[in-house]
Design an enzyme around this catalytic site. Structure first.
Site, PDB file in Angstrom:
ATOM      1  N   THR A  21       0.837  -1.206   0.000  1.00 24.86           N
ATOM      2  CA  THR A  21       0.000   0.000   0.000  1.00 24.86           C
ATOM      3  C   THR A  21       0.871   1.255   0.000  1.00 24.86           C
ATOM      4  O   THR A  21       0.549   2.252  -0.623  1.00 24.86           O
ATOM      5  CB  THR A  21      -0.921   0.030   1.247  1.00 24.86           C
ATOM      6  N   SER A 121       6.193   4.172   8.667  1.00 28.48           N
ATOM      7  CA  SER A 121       5.033   4.949   9.081  1.00 28.48           C
ATOM      8  C   SER A 121       4.527   4.613  10.474  1.00 28.48           C
ATOM      9  O   SER A 121       5.271   4.760  11.434  1.00 28.48           O
ATOM     10  CB  SER A 121       3.939   4.781   8.037  1.00 28.48           C
ATOM     11  N   HIS A 122       3.303   4.122  10.576  1.00 26.51           N
ATOM     12  CA  HIS A 122       2.709   3.867  11.896  1.00 26.51           C
ATOM     13  C   HIS A 122       3.176   2.531  12.478  1.00 26.51           C
ATOM     14  O   HIS A 122       2.815   2.209  13.607  1.00 26.51           O
ATOM     15  CB  HIS A 122       1.189   3.860  11.779  1.00 26.51           C
ATOM     16  N   ASP A 285       1.443  10.193  13.576  1.00 27.17           N
ATOM     17  CA  ASP A 285       2.145   8.903  13.604  1.00 27.17           C
ATOM     18  C   ASP A 285       3.650   9.047  13.390  1.00 27.17           C
ATOM     19  O   ASP A 285       4.177  10.163  13.340  1.00 27.17           O
ATOM     20  CB  ASP A 285       1.533   7.936  12.586  1.00 27.17           C
ATOM     21  N   ASP A 287       5.740   8.866  10.921  1.00 22.27           N
ATOM     22  CA  ASP A 287       6.269   9.707   9.835  1.00 22.27           C
ATOM     23  C   ASP A 287       5.468  10.988   9.632  1.00 22.27           C
ATOM     24  O   ASP A 287       5.725  11.725   8.681  1.00 22.27           O
ATOM     25  CB  ASP A 287       6.374   8.915   8.530  1.00 22.27           C
ATOM     26  N   ASP A 289       2.286  11.719   8.813  1.00 21.26           N
ATOM     27  CA  ASP A 289       1.235  11.958   7.820  1.00 21.26           C
ATOM     28  C   ASP A 289      -0.167  11.667   8.352  1.00 21.26           C
ATOM     29  O   ASP A 289      -1.154  12.031   7.734  1.00 21.26           O
ATOM     30  CB  ASP A 289       1.511  11.201   6.504  1.00 21.26           C
ATOM     31  N   ARG A 290      -0.262  10.994   9.496  1.00 22.42           N
ATOM     32  CA  ARG A 290      -1.600  10.705  10.039  1.00 22.42           C
ATOM     33  C   ARG A 290      -1.978  11.710  11.116  1.00 22.42           C
ATOM     34  O   ARG A 290      -1.102  12.358  11.702  1.00 22.42           O
ATOM     35  CB  ARG A 290      -1.627   9.316  10.665  1.00 22.42           C
ATOM     36  N   LYS A 385      -0.643  12.709   2.685  1.00 21.67           N
ATOM     37  CA  LYS A 385      -1.502  13.138   3.766  1.00 21.67           C
ATOM     38  C   LYS A 385      -0.648  13.876   4.784  1.00 21.67           C
ATOM     39  O   LYS A 385       0.570  13.738   4.788  1.00 21.67           O
ATOM     40  CB  LYS A 385      -2.244  11.952   4.376  1.00 21.67           C
TER      41      LYS A 385
HETATM   42  C1  VG1 Z   1      -2.978   1.363   5.727  1.00 18.82           C
HETATM   43  C2  VG1 Z   1      -4.241   2.177   5.639  1.00 18.82           C
HETATM   44  C3  VG1 Z   1      -4.228   3.035   4.397  1.00 18.82           C
HETATM   45  C4  VG1 Z   1      -2.968   3.915   4.403  1.00 18.82           C
HETATM   46  C5  VG1 Z   1      -1.734   3.052   4.569  1.00 18.82           C
HETATM   47  C6  VG1 Z   1      -0.474   3.873   4.717  1.00 18.82           C
HETATM   48  O1  VG1 Z   1      -2.897   0.481   4.630  1.00 18.82           O
HETATM   49  O2  VG1 Z   1      -5.382   1.344   5.641  1.00 18.82           O
HETATM   50  O3  VG1 Z   1      -5.401   3.811   4.342  1.00 18.82           O
HETATM   51  O4  VG1 Z   1      -2.878   4.651   3.214  1.00 18.82           O
HETATM   52  O5  VG1 Z   1      -1.848   2.237   5.722  1.00 18.82           O
HETATM   53  O6  VG1 Z   1      -0.549   4.738   5.806  1.00 18.82           O
HETATM   54  P1  VG1 Z   1      -3.287  -1.073   4.741  1.00 18.82           P
HETATM   55  O7  VG1 Z   1      -2.983  -1.651   3.388  1.00 18.82           O
HETATM   56  O8  VG1 Z   1      -2.488  -1.637   5.863  1.00 18.82           O
HETATM   57  O9  VG1 Z   1      -4.749  -1.115   5.075  1.00 18.82           O
HETATM   58  V1  VG1 Z   1       0.884   5.243   6.585  1.00 18.82           V
HETATM   59  O10 VG1 Z   1       0.580   6.448   7.631  1.00 18.82           O
HETATM   60  O11 VG1 Z   1       1.304   3.764   7.333  1.00 18.82           O
HETATM   61  O12 VG1 Z   1       1.923   5.568   5.304  1.00 18.82           O
HETATM   62 CO    CO Z   2       2.235   7.421   8.289  1.00 19.20          CO
END
Ligand code: VG1
Ligand code: CO
Length: 550
Positions: A21, A121-122, A285, A287, A289-290, A385
């Protein structure tokens, strides 16, 4: 000429470098294997070189990350490889830091060819936790699938990578130096981003808000946003020191899980439930962006937050005073934004999960504000984001309407009705079992049409597929949907960001025009029960309760 020599190093492919993703995410130790990061980076360079027939001599690459464990060694390695590949310039955030939204801002403002974001990221950080890398293109946004697939193909056939022997750079000192013919500049990771925020928001009005005693608490969760939040909220807007908590980026995020939701940011949530609660609680989060938005005793769901920002943007934020071109949301995100878009008379776009799908719409000027249910909100000011931006939006709405967060939300429900919405996450499921469960649901779906379901009737079922309106590319298999006659939705998809086992996400939405008076449980309970029955979760994966509900 310098003494450094380009080295060509033999390597062999790793089969698991297909971006998910949002880039490639693995256990940190996987990334620490010799050749692993090198292979991916070289594959990115080889993939994008197809568009640079003259080489990279006049191109700029930006490099930075969220400060997690392995950030610095990864940056040193990438800088050497970029020099060996002949980039004209490499820009590196001081201390190796760049939030994901800041990366996007820097690429755009400095007209770079692209950037490498080092982050999972998170996901938790640390030597036993997760690391990640993703490539962002010249518009500042995550590479679209066309590019990520090309990179992936390169990772499957790579046989060598190029680097140069050079001592580690001092990442903490701003300035410029040369490696081979590449100018490497260590720069201030905050300035470009802060300049973008200043262009969009009325800083004087926000200063006045804080001056009048408004209280914000911003939990940076020891992720990358601490320095940005300190500068913007405390230094520039005059919020008292202490407004930003957990503001120092740490390699393991302080041992916590830098994911701003009700479970992982529970301390903040608890504080917002006390009588002494500040006026606005927010978190972001790893990085940056959340975002999580909390009023006194109130969790603003990301779907409502997106809708409310879109509703008020033109009136409350100078950067959007001319109105919105359109609104976009990912498919599983609640339909609250749809009703606002309709009221504004602008189009609403429904895309697959992942920010990369918003890029083309924004580049074509078709949408201004977009968001995802996963605590992601943003706009066309950049192509990622943006957590701090979302907080500035809420501050602006409060400053202009002179209403508390709770009233802004209840006004919205009064006017538009409410999308009761929850996401259930089941983490660490066996890969095979999870896949079979989803296949089992897919097989049952056609037979569900017309049947009774949670007090309504199944009207339609499908596996979401998206055709990009700009370049015509098709992304299929983006989530199973059970759509009911009363507008309710049940959606199931497997996560594409995890690093261990499978995570299944179950999204539940039911709309009621009741001014928001009911509880989540009474409205969504029957929907969850019916969904879990058709999934057969307990029998198939031995699970009773979700790990996280957001
Ligand atoms: C998750 C979220 C998705 C988001 C992605 C990256 O993906 O559901 O909406 O864009 O994380 O967010 P998944 O495939 O695990 O459902 V971040 O802040 O981790 O870059
Ligand atoms: Co993030």
């Amino acid at each position: 000429m310098t003494a450094e020599k380009i080295q060509t190093v033999k390597t062999s492919p790793f089969a698991d470098q297909r971006p998910g993703t949002s880039g490639v995410r693995k256990k940190t130790r996987v990334f620490m294997q010799p050749g692993y990061l090198e292979n991916f980076v070289q594959s990115v360079f080889d993939a994008v070189r197809e568009d640079c027939p003259g080489g990279f001599g006049d191109r700029t690459l930006v490099v930075g990350g969220d400060g997690r464990f392995y950030n610095r060694p990864a940056i040193q390695l990438i800088v050497r490889m970029a020099a060996a590949s002949g980039f004209g310039k490499v820009l590196v955030g001081r201390a190796g830091i760049l939030s994901t939204p800041a990366m996007s801002a820097v690429i755009r403002r400095r007209k770079a060819m692209g950037g490498l974001v080092l982050s999972a990221s998170h996901n938790p950080g640390g030597i036993e936790e997760d690391f990640g890398i993703k490539y962002n293109i010249g518009n500042g946004g995550p590479a679209p699938e066309k590019v990520t697939e090309l990179v992936y193909r390169h990772t499957l056939t790579i046989s060598e990578y190029r680097t140069v022997e050079h001592p580690d750079l001092d990442l903490d000192k701003e300035g410029t130096q040369r490696i081979l013919n590449t100018e490497v500049e260590i720069f201030d990771p905050i300035a470009d981003y802060a300049a973008v925020m200043e262009e969009l928001f009325d800083f004087a009005a926000l200063k006045k808000l804080f001056h009048g005693g408004f209280r914000l608490v911003f939990d940076a969760m020891h992720g990358v946003t601490g320095p940005y939040a300190h500068y913007l909220f405390e230094e520039r807007l005059g919020a008292p020191s202490g407004t930003v908590v957990n503001g120092v980026p740490l390699p393991d995020f302080g041992g916590g899980h830098a994911d701003p939701n009700l479970v992982h940011a529970h301390k903040l949530v608890e504080r917002m439930g006390t009588p002494e609660a500040p006026d606005l609680g927010a978190a972001s989060d790893g990085d940056g962006d959340r975002n999580l938005i909390l009023g006194k005793g109130l969790f603003v769901t990301p779907g409502d937050s997106l809708a409310i920002i879109a509703e008020h943007a033109a009136a409350c934020i100078p950067g959007y005073k001319d109105g919105l071109a359109g609104v976009a949301r990912s498919m599983p995100t609640s339909t609250a934004a749809d009703r606002v878009a309709a009221a504004l008379g602008v189009p609403l776009y429904e895309t697959p999960t992942g920010w990369k799908f918003f890029g083309n719409l924004m580049d074509a000027g078709k949408c201004t504000i977009c968001g995802e249910e996963s605590f992601g909100t943003g706009s066309s000011h950049i192509r990622e984001k943006d957590g701090v931006w979302a907080v500035l939006c809420w501050l602006s709405i409060v400053a202009k309407t002179k209403k508390p967060v709770t009233e802004i939300v209840s006004d919205h429900w009064q006017r538009f009705g409410r999308s009761y919405y929850q996401r259930y996450d089941y983490e660490g499921l066996p890969q095979q079992g999870a896949k079979e469960m989803v296949d089992h649901l897919r097989a049952q779906m056609p037979g569900l049409v017309g049947s009774e379901f949670a007090g309504s009737t199944v009207e339609k079922t499908d596996d979401f597929s998206y055709k990009d309106p700009i370049d015509g590319s098709v992304s299929s298999g983006q989530g199973l949907r059970i759509l009911l006659a009363d507008g309710s939705r049940v959606i199931v998809r497997l996560s594409g960001t995890g690093t261990a086992g499978a995570t299944m996400r179950l999204y539940l939405e039911r709309y009621r025009n009741d001014a928001g008076k009911a509880t989540m449980k009474e409205v969504l309970g029957p929907l969850a029960e019916a969904a879990l029955r058709v999934l057969d979760l307990r029998a198939r994966c031995g699970r009773e309760a979700p790990d996280v509900i957001t």
